[in-house]
Design an enzyme around this catalytic site. Sequence first.
Site, PDB file in Angstrom:
ATOM      1  N   MET A 112      -7.182  -2.520   2.565  1.00  0.00           N
ATOM      2  CA  MET A 112      -6.288  -2.318   1.433  1.00  0.00           C
ATOM      3  C   MET A 112      -7.116  -2.153   0.164  1.00  0.00           C
ATOM      4  SD  MET A 112      -3.431  -4.975  -0.097  1.00  0.00           S
ATOM      5  CE  MET A 112      -4.595  -5.849  -1.167  1.00  0.00           C
ATOM      6  N   PRO A 113      -6.758  -1.220  -0.712  1.00  0.00           N
ATOM      7  CA  PRO A 113      -7.463  -1.126  -1.988  1.00  0.00           C
ATOM      8  C   PRO A 113      -7.355  -2.441  -2.761  1.00  0.00           C
ATOM      9  CG  PRO A 113      -6.128   0.835  -1.629  1.00  0.00           C
ATOM     10  CD  PRO A 113      -5.741  -0.152  -0.569  1.00  0.00           C
ATOM     11  N   ALA A 114      -8.451  -2.852  -3.367  1.00  0.00           N
ATOM     12  CA  ALA A 114      -8.451  -4.124  -4.099  1.00  0.00           C
ATOM     13  C   ALA A 114      -7.664  -4.012  -5.403  1.00  0.00           C
ATOM     14  CB  ALA A 114      -9.884  -4.557  -4.391  1.00  0.00           C
ATOM     15  N   ASP A 146       2.294  -1.077  -5.899  1.00  0.00           N
ATOM     16  CA  ASP A 146       3.059  -2.299  -5.630  1.00  0.00           C
ATOM     17  C   ASP A 146       4.414  -2.222  -6.300  1.00  0.00           C
ATOM     18  OD1 ASP A 146       3.247  -5.370  -5.000  1.00  0.00           O
ATOM     19  OD2 ASP A 146       3.741  -5.172  -7.131  1.00  0.00           O
ATOM     20  N   GLY A 164       0.941  -1.645 -10.423  1.00  0.00           N
ATOM     21  CA  GLY A 164       2.226  -2.316 -10.316  1.00  0.00           C
ATOM     22  C   GLY A 164       3.287  -1.635 -11.157  1.00  0.00           C
ATOM     23  N   HIS A 192       9.316 -12.053  -1.485  1.00  0.00           N
ATOM     24  CA  HIS A 192       9.061 -12.099  -2.924  1.00  0.00           C
ATOM     25  C   HIS A 192       8.942 -13.526  -3.472  1.00  0.00           C
ATOM     26  CE1 HIS A 192       9.761  -9.465  -6.712  1.00  0.00           C
ATOM     27  NE2 HIS A 192       8.952 -10.449  -6.994  1.00  0.00           N
ATOM     28  N   LYS A 249       8.352  -5.778  -1.657  1.00  0.00           N
ATOM     29  CA  LYS A 249       8.730  -7.171  -1.422  1.00  0.00           C
ATOM     30  C   LYS A 249      10.250  -7.269  -1.215  1.00  0.00           C
ATOM     31  CE  LYS A 249       6.583  -7.991  -5.425  1.00  0.00           C
ATOM     32  NZ  LYS A 249       5.693  -6.816  -5.566  1.00  0.00           N
ATOM     33  N   TYR A 285      12.937  -4.798  -8.152  1.00  0.00           N
ATOM     34  CA  TYR A 285      12.550  -4.034  -9.338  1.00  0.00           C
ATOM     35  C   TYR A 285      13.504  -2.867  -9.593  1.00  0.00           C
ATOM     36  CZ  TYR A 285       7.942  -6.351  -8.915  1.00  0.00           C
ATOM     37  OH  TYR A 285       6.913  -7.252  -8.815  1.00  0.00           O
TER      38      TYR A 285
END
Length: 291
Positions: A11-13, A42, A17, A105, A72, A47
């Site tokens: 996974m990319p660090a 993300d 968001g 979440h 989430k 959201y």
Amino acid sequence: MNITLNNSVEMPALGFGVFQIPPEQTSRTVVEALDVGYRLIDTAASYGNEREVGEGIRTSGVDRSDVFIETKLWISDYGYDQALHAFGKSAGKLGVDQIDLLLLHQPLPTDFDKTIGAYKALETLLSEGKVRAIGVSNVMPEVLQDLLEKTDVVPAVNQVEMHPYFIQPEVLRANAEHGILTQAWSPMGGITSYRGDHSTSTFEDPVIREIAAAHGKTPAQVMLRWHLQQGRSAIPKSVNAERIAANFDVFDVDLSPEELARIDALDTRVRSGPGPAAVTVEAYWRDIPEA
């Protein structure tokens, strides 16, 4: 820069968001983030912008296989069957068959059986290949231990509030003990600006500003680099194209052990987001629409 999760998925660090980004701005900002080089996006069911995240990814022209999508499930959809259905809602809005990382979440302390049921649904989705990795968010060590005792798959990620003013060392230790990646939301402490007492700001902190000046970087870039160098994932968010680009420009600097320690020492141990134990269905219910 990638991190290998505890189930060997890479996974990319550093991610982008979209918390609190209005749906009408989300697609554009996702395109801008992908153009800059971000490959982790993300989002979350709560959201209200998963559909626009999917639109942004498709509009960007970046191949789906090159984008790591993280979302989430909200507490309104906890319970085994409900969580399985919630995956379908999220996948449908995102326009994908497989989600790379799916998290719960929040824990639901007042009905932990539903939390466990939802996590067991994540385990089923993982076994069926509908998600590549599963995890949790806002889970404190004692709740994590309880969850581990009642489930089979160790979470790959625990996403929590974490920034120089709130480091949560107990969470870091518990996650590390079980091989769980700590992922920081509000990684630069922006939440302290709009939910705190406004008397302090990580962006104006003299220690962070001094370190930033020494490296020719911004305070935001130094804070993101602080996370990455200590093995954490971070998911900054912005709707400003220049900031989106600047937040990704953190791979050409190395903070010294002394500088990292100076930032660590800024911890106030004061949480700015809601306490995980305070999250109840009564207080935080949100209807998550169908796809």
